[in-house]
Write an enzyme that holds these catalytic residues in place. Structure first.
Site, short mmCIF file in Angstrom:
data_model
loop_
_atom_site.label_atom_id
_atom_site.label_comp_id
_atom_site.label_asym_id
_atom_site.label_seq_id
_atom_site.Cartn_x
_atom_site.Cartn_y
_atom_site.Cartn_z
N CYS A 1 0.82 -1.23 0.00
CA CYS A 1 0.00 0.00 0.00
C CYS A 1 0.84 1.26 0.00
O CYS A 1 0.33 2.34 -0.30
CB CYS A 1 -0.92 0.02 1.21
N1 CO8 Z 1 -20.61 -9.37 7.27
C1 CO8 Z 1 -21.17 -9.44 8.49
N2 CO8 Z 1 -20.45 -9.64 9.63
C2 CO8 Z 1 -19.12 -9.79 9.49
C3 CO8 Z 1 -18.47 -9.73 8.24
C4 CO8 Z 1 -19.27 -9.52 7.10
N3 CO8 Z 1 -18.73 -9.44 5.87
N4 CO8 Z 1 -17.14 -9.91 8.42
C5 CO8 Z 1 -16.94 -10.08 9.74
N5 CO8 Z 1 -18.14 -10.00 10.42
C6 CO8 Z 1 -18.40 -10.15 11.84
C7 CO8 Z 1 -17.33 -10.96 12.53
O1 CO8 Z 1 -17.60 -12.34 12.46
C8 CO8 Z 1 -17.40 -10.43 13.94
O2 CO8 Z 1 -18.46 -11.05 14.62
P1 CO8 Z 1 -18.36 -11.38 16.19
O3 CO8 Z 1 -18.20 -10.04 16.87
O4 CO8 Z 1 -19.64 -12.06 16.47
O5 CO8 Z 1 -17.14 -12.24 16.36
C9 CO8 Z 1 -17.78 -8.95 13.76
O6 CO8 Z 1 -18.36 -8.86 12.46
C10 CO8 Z 1 -16.58 -8.02 13.86
O7 CO8 Z 1 -15.53 -8.51 12.99
P2 CO8 Z 1 -14.13 -7.82 12.89
O8 CO8 Z 1 -13.54 -7.68 14.25
O9 CO8 Z 1 -13.29 -8.55 11.87
O10 CO8 Z 1 -14.55 -6.40 12.28
P3 CO8 Z 1 -13.83 -5.03 12.37
O11 CO8 Z 1 -14.71 -4.08 13.08
O12 CO8 Z 1 -12.41 -5.11 12.84
O13 CO8 Z 1 -13.79 -4.57 10.82
C11 CO8 Z 1 -12.19 -4.45 9.02
C12 CO8 Z 1 -13.07 -5.35 9.87
C13 CO8 Z 1 -13.10 -3.53 8.23
C14 CO8 Z 1 -11.36 -5.31 8.09
C15 CO8 Z 1 -11.27 -3.60 9.93
O14 CO8 Z 1 -10.65 -4.40 10.90
C16 CO8 Z 1 -10.19 -2.85 9.18
O15 CO8 Z 1 -10.46 -2.10 8.24
N6 CO8 Z 1 -8.96 -2.97 9.63
C17 CO8 Z 1 -7.82 -2.27 9.00
C18 CO8 Z 1 -7.42 -3.02 7.83
C19 CO8 Z 1 -6.36 -2.35 7.02
O16 CO8 Z 1 -6.14 -1.17 7.04
N7 CO8 Z 1 -5.69 -3.17 6.29
C20 CO8 Z 1 -4.73 -2.70 5.38
C21 CO8 Z 1 -4.72 -3.72 4.33
S1 CO8 Z 1 -4.43 -3.07 2.82
C22 CO8 Z 1 -2.78 -3.27 2.40
O17 CO8 Z 1 -1.90 -3.18 3.15
C23 CO8 Z 1 -2.51 -3.60 0.99
C24 CO8 Z 1 -2.08 -5.01 0.84
C25 CO8 Z 1 -1.74 -5.27 -0.56
C26 CO8 Z 1 -2.95 -5.18 -1.48
C27 CO8 Z 1 -3.74 -6.45 -1.52
C28 CO8 Z 1 -4.80 -6.36 -2.58
C29 CO8 Z 1 -5.78 -7.53 -2.53
#
Ligand code: CO8
Length: 382
Positions: free
Chosen positions: A157
Site C-alpha cells: 500500500c
Molecule cells: N458481514 C457481516 N459480519 C461480518 C463480516 C461480514 N462481511 N465480516 C466479519 N463480520 C463479523 C465478525 O464475524 C465479527 O463477529 P463477532 O463479533 O460475532 O465475532 C464482527 O463482524 C466483527 O468482525 P471484525 O472484528 O473482523 O470487524 P472489524 O470491526 O475489525 O472490521 C475491518 C473489519 C473492516 C477489516 C477492519 O478491521 C479494518 O479495516 N482494519 C484495518 C485493515 C487495514 O487497514 N488493512 C490494510 C490492508 S491493505 C494493504 O496493506 C494492501 C495489501 C496489498 C494489497 C492487496 C490487494 C488484494
C-alpha cells in the site's frame, strides 16, 4: 541540489462498479450453495457452516459503499467469484501496463508535458503481473519514451509514496528531469471473494504522479519533505510467489490450484492492523511535521491511505489535534474501496485543486509490511 515538485496526477477508473448490496447478494448465494452442498458434513461436525455477509456491517466497519473493478461478472458469478481477465498474447500490451498508460497520459496532459520531457517511469504497485520484463519498461515503451529508463517497485500500500520519494531523489540528484510514478492496482485478482472477513475490502484503479525539477515548469506541489518507515508484520500477507511450484509435494506446479489456496491471496488480521497502524502512522506524521517546523494549524489537508474510514478519522484527529472531517481528510474509499497504493493519490487527485498557493498538506500511505510513507507538500503559484 535541485527541488522536485509534483506537477500533476492522473487517474484511470474502471467502468464497472459493484455496490455492497450486489456483492452481498452474490456472496450470500455462495454461502447458501456451500452450506446446502456440505449439509451432511456440517451436521456431522466435519465442516463449519459459512455465515452470510451484510451490507450494513461492511459500511459501518469500513465506510465502503462500492468498488470499481475490471470485471464485474466474474466476481459476482457464484461459481467463479474471481474476475475473468483473459490471457493476452506476449505481443499485446499487458492489462496492468494498459491501465498505467491511461493514468500516465492524463497526468502528462494535465501538466502540459510531452514525451520528450519525461526521463523515467517507476511502476510502484502491490502486485506486478509478472516477474519480468518490468511493467515500467512496458509502460515506457507503450508511451513512446525512447530515451529513458523504467523499473518496478513493490512496497504494498505504500508503493506510491515510496515511489514519489525515489523519483524525487533521482530528480534532486540530477539523475532525471521528470519521472512518472504509476500505480496500476488490480486488487480484485488477489482478493479472496469467498472470504467473509475481507471480500468487501478492495477495488481496481490506476493512478500516476508526474514529478519534475521545479525550474522546468509552473504550478503543482513542492515537496517539503518525505519520510519512509517499515516494520515487519505478518498481519497482512500474501504467499503467492514463484516458489509455490517448488513448495508443492509433487513439484508439478499446479499453479491454478496453488493460487486458489487462501494464503496465496490477501489475508489479514484486520483488528490488529487497525490497532497497530493508527499510532504508527499518526506518530510518524506528527514527528515529521515537527522536524519540518510545521504545526497542526499550518496544515490544510491530509490525503490518507484509503483502507478504513474510522482509521482515517482517528489519524486525522491526532494530526490536527481536533475533530477532523472530509474537508481536512478527504474520503474516496466510499466509492473506490481500498485500492492499495493508489488510495492516497486518488484522494490527492480529486481534492487538491482548491488549495491556494502556500497551502500545505501531507500525502500519507500505510499498509502491508508494515510500511508507511509521508510526503509533505506545499501548493505552488502558477
Ligand atoms: N458481514 C457481516 N459480519 C461480518 C463480516 C461480514 N462481511 N465480516 C466479519 N463480520 C463479523 C465478525 O464475524 C465479527 O463477529 P463477532 O463479533 O460475532 O465475532 C464482527 O463482524 C466483527 O468482525 P471484525 O472484528 O473482523 O470487524 P472489524 O470491526 O475489525 O472490521 C475491518 C473489519 C473492516 C477489516 C477492519 O478491521 C479494518 O479495516 N482494519 C484495518 C485493515 C487495514 O487497514 N488493512 C490494510 C490492508 S491493505 C494493504 O496493506 C494492501 C495489501 C496489498 C494489497 C492487496 C490487494 C488484494
Amino acid at each position: 541540489m535541485a527541488t522536485a515538485v509534483i506537477r500533476s496526477t492522473g487517474l484511470w477508473t474502471p467502468e464497472h462498479s459493484i455496490t455492497n448490496d450486489e456483492l452481498v447478494t452474490a456472496f450470500n448465494a455462495y454461502v447458501a450453495q456451500y452450506n446446502a452442498q456440505n449439509a451432511d458434513a456440517i451436521t456431522r461436525g466435519e465442516l463449519e457452516a459459512l455465515s452470510p455477509s451484510s451490507a450494513e456491517f461492511i459500511e459501518k466497519a469500513s465506510g465502503i459503499q462500492s468498488r470499481y473493478v475490471l470485471d464485474k461478472e466474474g466476481i459476482l458469478d457464484v461459481n467463479r467469484m474471481t474476475p475473468h481477465l483473459p490471457l493476452r498474447e506476449n505481443t499485446d500490451i499487458s492489462i496492468l501496463a494498459e491501465m498505467g498508460v491511461k493514468a500516465c497520459r492524463q497526468a502528462m496532459e494535465r501538466a502540459d508535458k510531452t514525451l520528450d520531457d519525461i526521463d523515467g517511469v517507476i511502476c510502484a504497485a502491490s502486485n506486478m503481473q509478472r516477474a519480468y520484463p518490468a511493467m515500467a519498461i512496458e509502460i515506457q515503451e507503450a508511451l513512446g519514451i525512447e530515451d529513458g529508463f523504467g523499473f518496478d517497485m513493490n512496497v504494498a500500500c505504500s508503493s506510491a509514496t515510496f515511489g514519489i520519494r525515489t523519483a524525487a531523489s533521482l530528480i534532486e540528484s540530477g539523475g532525471a528531469r521528470a519521472i512518472l510514478v504509476v500505480n496500476p492496482e488490480i486488487c480484485s485478482a488477489h482478493l479472496n471473494w469467498r472470504d467473509r472477513d475481507s471480500h468487501f475490502i478492495f477495488g481496481d484503479v490506476a493512478t500516476a504522479i508526474l514529478l519534475e525539477r521545479e525550474d522546468l515548469g509552473d504550478g503543482g506541489f513542492k515537496i517539503l519533505g518525505s519520510r519512509l518507515r517499515t516494520k515487519f508484520s505478518n498481519n497482512i500477507r500474501n504467499n503467492f510467489g514463484f516458489l509455490n511450484r517448488a513448495e508443492s509435494a509433487d513439484g508439478r506446479g499446479d499453479l491454478g490450484a496453488e493460487a486458489a489456496k487462501d494464503d496465496k491471496l490477501f489475508i489479514q488480521e484486520g483488528r490488529k492492523v487497525f490497532k497497530e497502524v493508527v499510532p504508527m502512522v499518526s506518530d510518524m506524521i506528527l514527528d515529521h511535521m515537527g522536524t519540518l517546523g510545521l504545526k497542526p494549524e499550518d496544515m490544510k489537508r491530509v490525503w490518507l491511505h484509503q483502507a478504513n474510514i474510522n482509521m482515517n478519522l482517528l489519524i486525522a484527529k491526532k494530526v490536527f489535534g481536533r475533530e477532523a472531517g472530509g474537508e481536512d481528510a478527504p474520503t474516496i474509499l466510499d466509492t473506490y474501496a481500498n485500492t492499495s497504493s493508489a488510495g492516497s493519490i486518488i484522494a490527492f487527485h480529486k481534492h487538491s485543486d482548491d488549495l491556494k498557493a502556500g497551502d500545505k498538506g501531507v500525502i500519507c500511505s500505510f499498509g502491508a509490511g508494515y510500511s508507511a510513507g509521508s510526503i509533505f507538500v506545499e501548493k505552488l503559484g502558477g
